[in-house]
Motif scaffolding. Structure first.
Motif, short mmCIF file in Angstrom:
data_model
loop_
_atom_site.label_atom_id
_atom_site.label_comp_id
_atom_site.label_asym_id
_atom_site.label_seq_id
_atom_site.Cartn_x
_atom_site.Cartn_y
_atom_site.Cartn_z
N PHE A 30 49.69 -74.22 18.64
CA PHE A 30 49.15 -73.77 17.36
C PHE A 30 47.72 -73.24 17.46
O PHE A 30 47.22 -72.62 16.52
N VAL A 31 47.07 -73.46 18.58
CA VAL A 31 45.69 -72.96 18.74
C VAL A 31 45.54 -72.07 19.97
O VAL A 31 44.47 -71.49 20.19
N ALA A 32 46.58 -71.94 20.78
CA ALA A 32 46.49 -71.17 22.02
C ALA A 32 46.38 -69.67 21.74
O ALA A 32 46.82 -69.19 20.70
N LEU A 58 50.31 -68.32 17.96
CA LEU A 58 50.99 -68.66 16.71
C LEU A 58 51.12 -67.43 15.83
O LEU A 58 52.19 -67.16 15.27
N GLN A 59 50.04 -66.69 15.68
CA GLN A 59 50.06 -65.50 14.82
C GLN A 59 51.00 -64.43 15.37
O GLN A 59 51.76 -63.81 14.60
N ILE A 115 44.51 -70.59 10.77
CA ILE A 115 45.44 -71.27 11.65
C ILE A 115 46.26 -72.30 10.87
O ILE A 115 47.47 -72.44 11.08
N ARG A 116 45.61 -73.00 9.95
CA ARG A 116 46.33 -73.99 9.14
C ARG A 116 47.43 -73.32 8.32
O ARG A 116 48.56 -73.81 8.24
N TYR A 128 46.34 -62.10 9.58
CA TYR A 128 45.56 -61.57 10.70
C TYR A 128 44.58 -60.51 10.21
O TYR A 128 43.45 -60.45 10.66
N LYS A 129 45.01 -59.66 9.30
CA LYS A 129 44.10 -58.66 8.75
C LYS A 129 42.91 -59.33 8.07
O LYS A 129 41.78 -58.86 8.14
#
Length: 214
Positions: free
Chosen positions: A54-56, A71-72, A21-22, A7-8
């Motif tokens: 996975f993309v929300a 996801l993160q 995301i992958r 995320y950073k």
């Protein structure tokens, strides 16, 4: 803290979002497949692959309000929960399976919960108005409060332990709508379940991290 670093990287180094995301999805899959093996686990994962998990986003306005935010956030909570359990010396008490289910899936109620929309926004430099893409709530399964819904969805596929249910149910603590109503039962859950307390702390830490990084 793998997902924290990912995320950073989005913010500091401008890493491609699709690639991030992958990587997050690969890590989620690795943790889930190596940790969760109870009956129904594979059926749940197959269902999850057909959703937008996975993309929300994780929210419409606050932490993780971007593609892949849910996801993160889930991975961040997993990292934080493992850290809290280690600090409390409870590594031998909670299995890797329980930790993975409680942390990675505590917000599964947000699957297929948002949609993309637009709102009017003003460019601060030019003063011109434009259509800004945002996320909006699009509730398709109005059943129970935030955490109740996560438990209902999960129990459709696999049997949760009593402590997993308590932890997921109470993970929002005082911010939970049910608590705002004044029944106070989440405090009783915290008295009974150390995992519930630790998941709540992990969720608050992960949420604060994402909010303070944006």
């Amino acid at each position: 803290m793998g997902s924290f670093l990912l995320y950073k990287n989005i913010l500091v180094r401008g890493v491609d979002m699709d690639e991030t995301i992958r990587k997050c999805k690969d890590r989620f899959m690795e943790i889930y497949k190596s940790s969760v093996s109870r009956e129904g686990a594979s059926d749940f994962l197959e269902w999850l692959e057909g959703t937008d998990f996975f993309v929300a986003p994780a929210s419409t306005r606050f932490h993780g309000n971007h593609e892949g935010g849910l996801l993160q956030h889930s991975l961040n909570v997993y990292d934080c929960l493992n850290e809290e359990i280690a600090n409390a010396g409870l590594q031998e008490v909670y299995s890797a399976e329980t930790i993975a289910i409680a942390s990675l899936l505590h917000d599964i109620c947000k699957v297929n919960f948002y949609k993309k929309g637009f709102r009017n926004a003003k460019d601060e430099e030019t003063g011109q108005w434009y259509k800004k893409e945002v996320y909006e709530i699009d509730e398709k399964f109005p059943c129970g409060d935030h955490a109740d819904k996560s438990i209902i969805i999960l129990q459709n596929f696999m049997r949760l332990t009593a402590e997993e249910i308590l932890a997921i149910r109470a993970h929002m603590g005082g911010w939970d709508n049910a608590v705002k109503g004044g029944n106070g039962f989440v405090g009783k859950i915290f008295e009974r379940s150390k995992l519930a307390v630790l998941l709540h702390v992990a969720d608050m830490k992960a949420t604060y991290f994402m909010e303070s990084s944006t």
